[in-house]
Design a protein around this motif. Structure first.
Motif, PDB file in Angstrom:
ATOM      1  N   ARG A  55      11.360  33.669  50.882  1.00  0.00           N
ATOM      2  CA  ARG A  55      11.057  33.470  52.308  1.00  0.00           C
ATOM      3  C   ARG A  55      10.236  32.203  52.509  1.00  0.00           C
ATOM      4  O   ARG A  55      10.498  31.411  53.426  1.00  0.00           O
ATOM      5  CB  ARG A  55      10.304  34.675  52.860  1.00  0.00           C
ATOM      6  CG  ARG A  55       9.871  34.531  54.331  1.00  0.00           C
ATOM      7  CD  ARG A  55       9.100  35.769  54.785  1.00  0.00           C
ATOM      8  NE  ARG A  55       8.670  35.635  56.168  1.00  0.00           N
ATOM      9  CZ  ARG A  55       7.538  35.080  56.556  1.00  0.00           C
ATOM     10  NH1 ARG A  55       6.705  34.580  55.629  1.00  0.00           N
ATOM     11  NH2 ARG A  55       7.211  35.007  57.832  1.00  0.00           N
ATOM     12  N   VAL A  67      11.900  35.087  60.041  1.00  0.00           N
ATOM     13  CA  VAL A  67      12.342  35.747  58.807  1.00  0.00           C
ATOM     14  C   VAL A  67      11.323  36.795  58.400  1.00  0.00           C
ATOM     15  O   VAL A  67      10.122  36.521  58.327  1.00  0.00           O
ATOM     16  CB  VAL A  67      12.518  34.726  57.663  1.00  0.00           C
ATOM     17  CG1 VAL A  67      13.087  35.425  56.434  1.00  0.00           C
ATOM     18  CG2 VAL A  67      13.440  33.598  58.090  1.00  0.00           C
ATOM     19  N   VAL A  69      10.555  40.102  55.586  1.00  0.00           N
ATOM     20  CA  VAL A  69      10.924  40.719  54.316  1.00  0.00           C
ATOM     21  C   VAL A  69      10.725  42.227  54.425  1.00  0.00           C
ATOM     22  O   VAL A  69       9.689  42.699  54.886  1.00  0.00           O
ATOM     23  CB  VAL A  69      10.077  40.165  53.152  1.00  0.00           C
ATOM     24  CG1 VAL A  69      10.243  41.018  51.897  1.00  0.00           C
ATOM     25  CG2 VAL A  69      10.470  38.720  52.854  1.00  0.00           C
TER      26      VAL A  69
END
Length: 308
Positions: A55, A67, A69
């Motif tokens: 990332r 983004v 995770v």
């Protein structure tokens, strides 16, 4: 016909996507190009530590990227269920599910639920994941599920008597082919069931050809000195980069003309490399009776029942 390129990815602002196995290889480049065009991307990965490093690398290239995770081990049904619950709790839409994570040619091993590792990871885990996420997909107009398939489906055969190699002699390539044939049959059958249920979602398959990824790093070929040299030579002579290999997946995921139930792959020699286009699959992959039987088996094995 015009060659499809990354520049053909439309504006994805406001779209939400999940990419499994997004920390490396095809998954990483799929996540990067989706984020580059404005999608909010969940990198769904087994190792949160490796995913965070990926990332950071992605955001260094695309500072404005959205983004996130989330930890997911598609080989573990409990992890799959927990992921589905967390996602549904945090997000009310899912425009794109990329069932991408996978492995190839490991020594014989089984998941903790007793599935042959490739069959459990490449197929059953993603089957269960799709089922857990179906309510969110169903509530999202125009949702897509994209499955990363493989030319290896061409030598696959579904052994309903012993899919997990409990009694028959284990052959890593046969097991891989079985998992990828199952994966492709699931893609086609899911589309048929979307249509049958009147769900405004599409299921599409794509394969990367021969892409130079790290998928062989943990198998016997990649771990031996001679085998590793063979893999590297094959990558140079026949393969293409992981980023280029992700192009058929991204076409399937984003093109306004990508059709439900279609299959995309490289257009070059033996579909090993080249620009993405519509490709064909084996007669076995289109067997609707076997696909329905496979679906029932997957429901019974995973305990996840949907669109039955």
């Amino acid at each position: 016909m015009k060659t499809w390129t990354f520049d053909d990815i439309p504006d994805l602002t406001g779209k939400r996507a999940i990419v499994t196995g997004a920390n490396s290889g095809l998954g990483y480049w799929t996540a990067l190009h989706l984020a580059r065009r404005g999608a909010a991307v969940v990198m769904a990965c087994r190792s949160a530590e490796r995913a965070m490093a990926s990332r950071d690398r992605l955001l260094a290239a695309i500072p404005a990227g959205q983004v996130e995770v989330m930890e997911l081990d598609v080989a573990d049904l409990d992890s799959v269920k927990a992921f589905g619950q967390r996602y549904a709790h945090n997000h009310d839409a899912l425009h794109l599910l990329c069932n991408n994570a996978g492995l190839a040619l490991p020594p014989l091993s089984h998941t903790r639920h007793g599935f042959e590792l490739q069959f459990g990871t490449n197929f059953l885990g993603h089957f269960a994941l799709t089922g857990h996420l179906l309510p969110t997909l169903r509530a999202t107009p125009g949702a897509r599920v994209v499955h990363t398939a493989s030319i290896a489906h061409r030598f696959g055969r579904i052994d309903f008597d012993d899919p997990h190699f409990r009694t028959r002699r284990y052959q890593d390539m046969a097991a891989y082919g079985q998992s990828k044939l199952a994966n492709l049959m699931f893609a086609f059958e899911l589309q048929r069931r979307f249509v049958g249920a009147g769900i405004e979602a599409t299921s599409i398959a794509a394969h990367p050809g021969y892409a130079a990824t790290n998928i062989s790093a943990n198998n016997s070929l990649g771990k031996s000195r001679i085998g590793n040299a063979m893999v590297r030579l094959g990558d140079r002579l026949l393969g293409q980069s992981a980023e280029t290999g992700a192009m058929p997946i991204l076409l399937a995921a984003t093109s306004p003309t990508a059709a439900g139930g279609a299959y995309y792959g490289p257009g070059g020699w033996f579909e090993l490399r080249g620009s993405p286009r519509l490709v064909d699959s084996t007669r076995a992959s289109k067997d609707t009776a076997v696909a329905a039987r496979l679906w029932t088996m997957a429901e019974n094995l995973t305990g996840v029942h949907f669109l039955s």
